[in-house]
Write a protein that holds these residues in place. Sequence first.
Motif, short mmCIF file in Angstrom:
data_model
loop_
_atom_site.label_atom_id
_atom_site.label_comp_id
_atom_site.label_asym_id
_atom_site.label_seq_id
_atom_site.Cartn_x
_atom_site.Cartn_y
_atom_site.Cartn_z
N ALA A 64 0.83 -1.20 0.00
CA ALA A 64 0.00 0.00 0.00
C ALA A 64 0.87 1.26 0.00
O ALA A 64 0.57 2.23 -0.71
N LEU A 65 1.94 1.24 0.79
CA LEU A 65 2.84 2.40 0.83
C LEU A 65 3.57 2.58 -0.51
O LEU A 65 3.76 3.72 -0.97
N GLU A 66 3.98 1.47 -1.13
CA GLU A 66 4.64 1.59 -2.43
C GLU A 66 3.69 2.15 -3.48
O GLU A 66 4.09 2.94 -4.34
N HIS A 67 2.43 1.77 -3.40
CA HIS A 67 1.43 2.31 -4.33
C HIS A 67 1.26 3.81 -4.11
O HIS A 67 1.20 4.58 -5.08
N LYS A 68 1.21 4.22 -2.85
CA LYS A 68 1.05 5.64 -2.56
C LYS A 68 2.27 6.43 -3.03
O LYS A 68 2.14 7.53 -3.57
N VAL A 69 3.45 5.86 -2.85
CA VAL A 69 4.67 6.53 -3.30
C VAL A 69 4.69 6.61 -4.83
O VAL A 69 5.10 7.62 -5.40
N SER A 70 4.21 5.57 -5.48
CA SER A 70 4.18 5.61 -6.95
C SER A 70 3.22 6.68 -7.46
O SER A 70 3.42 7.24 -8.53
N LEU A 71 2.18 6.96 -6.69
CA LEU A 71 1.27 8.04 -7.08
C LEU A 71 1.90 9.42 -6.92
O LEU A 71 1.47 10.38 -7.55
N ASP A 73 4.97 10.06 -7.77
CA ASP A 73 6.08 10.12 -8.72
C ASP A 73 5.99 11.43 -9.51
O ASP A 73 4.94 11.78 -10.04
N PRO A 74 7.07 12.21 -9.59
CA PRO A 74 7.01 13.51 -10.26
C PRO A 74 6.65 13.43 -11.74
O PRO A 74 6.13 14.37 -12.31
N ARG A 75 6.92 12.31 -12.38
CA ARG A 75 6.61 12.19 -13.81
C ARG A 75 5.11 12.01 -14.05
O ARG A 75 4.61 12.39 -15.09
N SER A 76 4.41 11.41 -13.11
CA SER A 76 2.96 11.19 -13.29
C SER A 76 2.26 11.30 -11.94
O SER A 76 1.84 10.30 -11.37
N ILE A 77 2.16 12.49 -11.44
CA ILE A 77 1.59 12.70 -10.11
C ILE A 77 0.06 12.73 -10.17
O ILE A 77 -0.53 13.23 -11.13
N ASP A 78 -0.57 12.16 -9.17
CA ASP A 78 -2.02 12.14 -9.07
C ASP A 78 -2.48 13.48 -8.47
O ASP A 78 -2.09 13.83 -7.36
#
Length: 107
Positions: A64-71, A73-78
């Motif tokens: 869950a934390l890795e998913h949140k960190v991936s969101l 990401d400066p290249r594709s931020i939510d």
Amino acid sequence: MQTRSRIRAFFFALLLYVVAGGVIGYFAYHAYNGDHGLMAKRNYEQDVVRLETELAALKSQRQALEHKVSLLDPRSIDPDLLDEEGRKQLDFINAKDLVLIKGEKMN
């Protein structure tokens, strides 16, 4: 003479059985209660089950934390997550937001 040798033979056999029973009892006790006995094996198995459950919970939390960190990401931020984190960090409230404060009754 004959009775003494029979009594001596009887007590020698009795002593032999008592010593053998003691040795067998000693090893049987330690096979059940020793450091590597049946009770220790059961405790190890319970620890394994408990630790595997804890590991599964930690893996799901990490995922869950890795998913949140991936969101983030400066290249594709939510944008929603960016807005949520920015408001949380800056204690900012929009005029259109509805704020509920715990502990107070609303009339």
